[in-house]
Design an enzyme around this catalytic site. Structure first.
Site, short mmCIF file in Angstrom:
data_model
loop_
_atom_site.label_atom_id
_atom_site.label_comp_id
_atom_site.label_asym_id
_atom_site.label_seq_id
_atom_site.Cartn_x
_atom_site.Cartn_y
_atom_site.Cartn_z
N CYS A 104 64.38 0.12 -34.30
CA CYS A 104 64.83 -1.26 -34.02
C CYS A 104 63.67 -2.06 -33.44
O CYS A 104 63.44 -2.04 -32.23
CB CYS A 104 66.03 -1.25 -33.08
SG CYS A 104 66.68 -2.91 -32.77
N CYS A 155 64.61 -4.75 -30.93
CA CYS A 155 64.95 -4.22 -29.61
C CYS A 155 63.71 -3.80 -28.83
O CYS A 155 63.60 -4.04 -27.64
CB CYS A 155 65.85 -2.99 -29.73
SG CYS A 155 67.17 -3.14 -30.93
N ASP A 156 62.79 -3.12 -29.50
CA ASP A 156 61.70 -2.43 -28.79
C ASP A 156 60.33 -3.06 -28.95
O ASP A 156 59.41 -2.74 -28.18
CB ASP A 156 61.61 -0.96 -29.29
CG ASP A 156 62.89 -0.20 -29.02
OD1 ASP A 156 63.58 -0.53 -28.03
OD2 ASP A 156 63.22 0.72 -29.78
#
Ligand code: FAD
Ligand code: NDP
Length: 313
Positions: A136, A139-140
């Site tokens: 992701c 997300c990261d």
């Protein structure tokens, strides 16, 4: 007879449970027992820090966030059973939910069983998961370990294009490994990609191995046409090779799209069966974020409450 059963245990299921509990619907949640290989609590139990969920300016660990959500569901009146549901009967109301040896009847049902990001299971992946290997980018990608490093993305669909473009904000260069000689992504997305000087596509290329001590340091790749192997020095590897929605247990009783996601009426959580609502990643292949899952969990509970009040007799 239950009023409302919620199946799932991620942010969508817990938000639905919190709203339904506060609305005095006495919801019963089945959180699963390692359903689809993921612990109760869902995808966030597989990550470290979550930095984009509102309310936690210092960030919060994914597992801890899910423990807090669970506590809040219980506090608001939800009952939770750690059982995976592998069969439902939606042919008529009340719906039937088969939980181990028990069969329960429910007037309404919220499905929030999520999706599972696909991985390649290549050497080094398990050791370096969340130490530079991620599924992701949104997300990261902003984490400090990826700053000014060469980053590798695997995939050729819209997600790969969108996430590799996003990663160019942080990495020195982004290399996209595409296993064929064409992208699956839409033409508009492909055009956007071509205009980004920090993106490089390697066609007919697959990853074979990830190496590094404490975090990702290199990715061994192979050209599947010439069979030539090389190594790319890289600080991160992002999978963008698709997700599998957890819908097999529905056994074709609800309308799904061509890739298995539950179809909902636009802007609602209504499914093709009246009284059955779907929330979170199981019906969303575009945004796939904790906060969007929570948002649709709230919608599902409000829509279930309205449905139950209209069908109270
Ligand atoms: P999920 O989290 O997918 O959970 C559903 C869960 O329901 C399943 O995991 C399982 O435990 C249970 N279940 C499934 N089937 C059954 C069944 N038949 N019976 C009973 N239970 C069942 N998003 C962010 O916003 N910020 C981040 O930083 C972030 N980081 C991420 C890191 C990783 C590694 C991954 C994989 C995802 C990340 N995401 C992040 C995305 C986020 O986790 C998802 O968008 C979100 O969890 C989706 O929530 P959900 O409620 O739809 O269900
Ligand atoms: P897709 O299934 O569309 O694409 C997956 C990509 O990964 C494909 O290029 C596929 O290759 C590749 N792939 C799959 N398995 C492997 C493997 N084992 N090794 C190497 N490569 C592999 O998934 P997406 O997540 O990209 O998109 C899902 C859906 O969401 C699509 O409908 C998409 O249009 C939509 N979406 C839309 C967005 C938008 O409009 N902004 C953003 C993100 C997603 P191959 O092509 O060879 O099969």
């Amino acid at each position: 007879m239950e009023n409302l059963i919620i199946i799932g245990s991620g942010p969508a299921a817990h938000t639905a449970a919190i709203y339904a509990g506060r609305a005095k619907l006495n919801p019963l949640m089945f959180e699963g027992f390692n359903a689809g290989g993921v612990a109760a609590g869902g995808q966030l139990t597989t990550t470290t820090e979550v930095e984009n969920y509102p309310g936690f300016p210092e960030g919060i660990s994914g597992p801890k966030l899910m423990v807090k959500m669970r506590e809040q569901s219980v506090k608001c009146g939800a009952r939770i059973e750690t059982v995976t549901i592998d069969k439902v009967d939606l042919s008529k109301r009340p719906f039937k939910v088969f939980a181990g040896s028990k069969t329960l009847e429910t007037k309404a049902l919220i499905l929030a069983t999520g999706a599972t990001a696909k991985r390649l299971n290549i050497p080094g992946e398990e050791k370096l998961w969340q130490k530079g290997v991620s599924a992701c980018a949104v997300c990261d990608g902003a984490l400090p370990i990826f700053r000014n490093k060469v980053l590798v993305v695997i995939g050729g669909g819209d997600t790969a294009v969108e996430e590799s473009t996003f990663l160019t904000k942080y990495g020195s260069k982004v290399v996209v490994l595409v296993r064929r000689d064409v992208l699956r992504a839409s033409k508009a997305m492909q055009e956007r990609m071509k205009q980004n000087p920090k993106l490089e596509i390697m066609w007919n290329t697959e990853a074979k191995e990830i190496s590094g001590n404490k975090s990702v340091e290199a990715v061994k790749i192979i050209n599947n046409k010439t069979k030539k192997e090389t190594t790319v020095a890289a600080g991160g590897l992002f999978y963008a090779i698709g997700h599998t929605p957890n819908t097999a247990f529905l056994n074709g009783q609800l309308e799904l799209d061509e890739t298995g996601y539950i179809k909902t009426n636009s802007g609602t959580t209504y499914t093709s069966v009246e009284g059955v609502f779907a929330a979170g990643d199981v019906q969303d292949k575009r945004y796939r974020q904790a906060v969007t899952a929570a948002g649709t969990g709230c919608m599902a509970a409000l829509e279930a409450e309205k449905f139950l009040s209209e069908h109270s007799s």
